[in-house]
Design an enzyme around this catalytic site. Structure first.
Site, PDB file in Angstrom:
ATOM      1  N   GLY A 146      35.488  50.280  54.205  1.00 52.90           N
ATOM      2  CA  GLY A 146      35.397  51.711  53.949  1.00 52.90           C
ATOM      3  C   GLY A 146      35.876  52.506  55.141  1.00 52.90           C
ATOM      4  CB  SER A 147      35.781  55.166  56.578  1.00 53.03           C
ATOM      5  OG  SER A 147      36.137  56.270  57.344  1.00 53.03           O
TER       6      SER A 147
END
Ligand SMILES: *[C@@H]1O[C@H](CO)[C@@H](O)[C@H](O)[C@H]1NC(C)=O
Ligand SMILES: *[C@@H]1O[C@H](CO)[C@@H](O)[C@H](O)[C@H]1NC(C)=O
Ligand SMILES: *[C@@H]1O[C@H](CO)[C@@H](O)[C@H](O)[C@H]1NC(C)=O
Length: 303
Positions: A146-147
């Site tokens: 994520g991210s």
């Protein structure tokens, strides 16, 4: 003497049982052969339960966001991969960024080319080591993140396509979008995060192809999640990432199918390529980061 022997025996038994997971499987730091300049730490989680599917256990590498680490990502209740591991018995690897701020290096040439010595090479080394040491299925290594970990997932797919079967990434940017003009390591890039890095599908595809020049083998299928209200990594990055991977696979940017309100209300799932090479999941009204959906990501991996 008898007492000492039985005490030692008792101790040895306790240690053995602990090793066998009577105390419960634990996230474990492991050393791995790493010829990269970058030295991220590797943690592995081998669940108590044996792999429930066919053949050898697959491997899922879960790559954390900024200001995090392998262990804190593992212990984050919103990150479901430990649960997946416990339920189905597959092994997970949890790399930790070696950079201050805890972001991954998705900006320097080192990491943006195969065997350039950067974080991508180190994570590739973790994959090879895990497959070898835990006797995993080398044809079923998967990446999620994520991210910053989502950005790194795109970079891993570009630099080590031969090691990875499928990727499910949340709230990232296209591979190479964070490139630093000065060659800085783990640099933030405002142009990309702000959504001003726009290019043609061909240009984005070229960025991926340049990360492993001459590679003509199979590539991991890509599942890309992004929230329409992402204030950290502009939602424009969704379309740019779709352009990038559809170009790499040589498939149309027009979806072969679109499913409204799936996998959740107000989400939209779009499939690209007759072979199902790319899937986009657009989360209407969702900010940074889109929550991981274990069922949907495992489904994409086929595990
Ligand atoms: C590092 O090790 C890998 C795997 O053994 C090998 O393919 C690669 O060529 C090595 N890279 C460098 C830069 O030495
Ligand atoms: C940020 O990334 C873009 C590509 O997305 C690149 O053109 C630009 O030079 C980068 N900015 C800096 C300051 O490195
Ligand atoms: C996750 O995705 C599955 C479909 O793969 C869906 O049935 C489920 O409702 C989703 N869960 C959440 C919390 O959105």
């Amino acid at each position: 003497m008898v007492t000492l022997t039985s005490t030692l025996l008792g101790l040895a038994t306790a240690l053995l049982l602990a090793g066998k997971g009577v105390m419960g499987a634990q996230l474990t730091a492991v050393t791995y052969p790493n010829n990269a300049t970058s030295k991220p730490q590797m943690h592995v989680y081998v669940p108590d339960k044996a792999w429930t599917g066919q053949g050898k256990s697959p491997l899922v590498v879960a790559i954390h966001s900024c200001q995090s680490s392998g262990p804190s990502y593992f212990n984050n209740a919103k990150i479901p991969w430990r649960q997946g591991s416990d339920r189905k018995g597959y092994v997970t690897v949890w790399p930790s960024s070696p950079h201050s701020g805890g972001c991954w290096d998705v900006s320097s040439k080192r990491s943006l080319v195969r065997n350039g010595g950067g974080d991508s090479q180190a994570i590739a080394n973790m994959i090879l080591h895990a497959i070898d040491r835990y006797n995993l299925d080398k044809d079923r290594a998967f990446i999620t993140g994520g991210s910053s970990g989502g950005m790194m997932s795109n970079v891993m797919a570009s630099t080590y396509p031969d090691l990875i079967k499928a990727v499910s990434l949340y709230s990232g940017v296209p591979a190479g979008c964070f490139v630093s003009s000065g060659g800085g390591v783990a640099q933030w890039n405002n142009t990309c995060s702000g959504g001003q890095s726009r290019a043609s599908a061909e240009q984005w595809g070229n960025v991926v192809r340049a990360m492993y020049p001459g590679y003509a083998g199979p590539r991991p299928k890509m599942q890309i999640w992004h929230g329409s209200a992402d204030g950290t990594l502009s939602p424009n990055n969704y379309q740019e990432t779709i352009k990038q991977w559809t170009n790499v696979f040589g498939v149309s940017q027009t979806p072969t199918s679109t499913i409204q309100n799936f996998p959740e209300r107000n989400y939209r799932t779009e499939n690209f390529g007759e072979g199902g090479q790319v899937q986009g999941v657009w989360a209407q009204g969702v900010g940074h980061s889109v929550p991981s959906n274990l069922t949907a990501s495992e489904g994409w991996f086929g595990i």
